[in-house]
Design an enzyme around this catalytic site. Structure first.
Site, PDB file in Angstrom:
ATOM      1  N   LEU A 145     103.170  19.177  26.303  1.00 44.82           N
ATOM      2  CA  LEU A 145     103.509  20.663  26.192  1.00 44.82           C
ATOM      3  C   LEU A 145     102.430  21.222  27.304  1.00 44.82           C
ATOM      4  CD1 LEU A 145     104.020  21.574  22.519  1.00 44.82           C
ATOM      5  CD2 LEU A 145     105.824  21.338  24.434  1.00 44.82           C
ATOM      6  N   ASP A 146     102.595  22.148  27.975  1.00 41.80           N
ATOM      7  CA  ASP A 146     101.532  22.897  28.617  1.00 41.80           C
ATOM      8  C   ASP A 146     100.320  23.222  27.625  1.00 41.80           C
ATOM      9  OD1 ASP A 146     103.447  22.830  30.729  1.00 41.80           O
ATOM     10  OD2 ASP A 146     103.932  24.835  30.763  1.00 41.80           O
ATOM     11  N   ARG A 147      99.142  23.349  28.153  1.00 45.29           N
ATOM     12  CA  ARG A 147      97.992  23.529  27.562  1.00 45.29           C
ATOM     13  C   ARG A 147      98.316  24.969  26.523  1.00 45.29           C
ATOM     14  NH1 ARG A 147      94.162  27.153  28.037  1.00 45.29           N
ATOM     15  NH2 ARG A 147      94.703  27.826  30.420  1.00 45.29           N
ATOM     16  N   ARG A 179     109.238  28.295  32.266  1.00 44.65           N
ATOM     17  CA  ARG A 179     108.580  29.197  32.876  1.00 44.65           C
ATOM     18  C   ARG A 179     108.986  29.457  34.571  1.00 44.65           C
ATOM     19  NH1 ARG A 179     102.574  27.087  32.196  1.00 44.65           N
ATOM     20  NH2 ARG A 179     102.045  29.057  33.240  1.00 44.65           N
TER      21      ARG A 179
END
Length: 283
Positions: free
Chosen positions: A115-117, A218
């Site tokens: 997962l993205d930060r 996104r």
């Protein structure tokens, strides 16, 4: 010549970091001939054995001898990388579950997807090499069901839809991704679950990933003109909401257990900062 492992090279290609004569390479089997210009954004060398760190906090949703399902908080990097050599989820995992040190890649043991930060929510981790190999294969075959909640700008014209648009490294911003013809195929399914007009017109979506490209949701939502609220990298940071990260949460994870073949299903409630943002919205 860049000395990287096959797995790192494959990940570089998957993230659109390799080009051949200016076109993003979409496969490791891309043919090159004498005179071709090959360029690659090689990741910085990593400590092959991250240190254990008991101060890293995360919630365990499910565990057995083979796997873990975790609820990752926002602002936590999954594994060591450029600019983040310590304090990552992997460092915390090694403190609680030292046996994963020999599972998978040395610098990100046990990790089969990320997962993205800035994204909160669910991800699965392998505790054994057997589970790791089968989970990686399942992820490659797009078998696990991963559902995210996202608050986006504007009002979508349809209740549900599919975004089928290739994603690769942005030619203008190398640290970002973009919809480009030479990118790798990416599919995101979405459904509108809420519409709001105040304090700004926004829509709450459930997004289901069929592929798992970097920043996929996104990038796709920005591409259709509805960027994620709070997303500074992809045009989503606008007046109206005081949110310092993208409103994106991995809320549901469903998959077949890699050893027992039983169905595993986990849910994660919205993180508190996202709940607070949603409470500001009215129809």
């Amino acid at each position: 010549m860049a000395e990287v492992s096959r797995s790192v090279a494959a990940r570089m290609i998957d993230e659109g970091a390799v080009t051949v004569d200016g076109a993003v390479a979409t496969s490791g089997s891309t043919r090159v001939e004498t005179g071709c210009r090959v360029e690659a954004l090689v990741p910085a060398p990593q400590n092959p054995r991250p240190d254990a760190d008991p101060t890293v906090e995360f919630r365990v949703v499910y565990e057995d001898p083979h796997i873990l399902v975790l609820d990752k908080p926002a602002d936590l990097v999954v594994h060591p990388g450029a600019g983040h050599n310590e304090g990552t989820l992997v460092n915390g995992l090694l403190s609680r579950y030292p046996e994963i040190a020999s599972v998978g890649e040395p610098h990100r043991p046990g990790i089969v997807h990320r997962l993205d930060r800035t994204t909160s929510g669910l991800l699965v981790v392998a505790r054994t090499s057997e589970a790791y190999g089968r989970l990686v294969a399942a992820m490659s075959a797009h078998e696990p069901e991963r559902i995210y909640e996202a608050l986006v700008w504007g009002r979508l014209e349809v209740e549900r839809g599919t975004i089928d648009a290739p994603i690769g490294r942005s030619p203008r911003h190398p640290t970002r991704m973009a919809v480009i013809d030479s990118g790798r195929r990416a599919l995101t399914h979405y459904e509108v679950v809420g519409r709001f007009s105040e304090p700004r017109e926004v829509s709450l979506l459930q997004c289901r990933l069929e592929t798992g490209r970097t920043h996929q949701i996104r990038v796709h939502l920005r591409a259709i003109g509805h960027p994620v609220v709070g997303d500074r990298a992809y045009d989503g940071h606008r007046p109206g909401f005081d949110l310092d990260r993208p409103f994106l949460h991995a809320c549901t994870l469903r998959f077949r257990h890699p050893v027992t073949n039983e169905r595993v299903e986990s849910e994660s409630p919205l993180a508190s900062d996202l709940v607070a943002t949603l409470e500001l919205c009215t129809a």
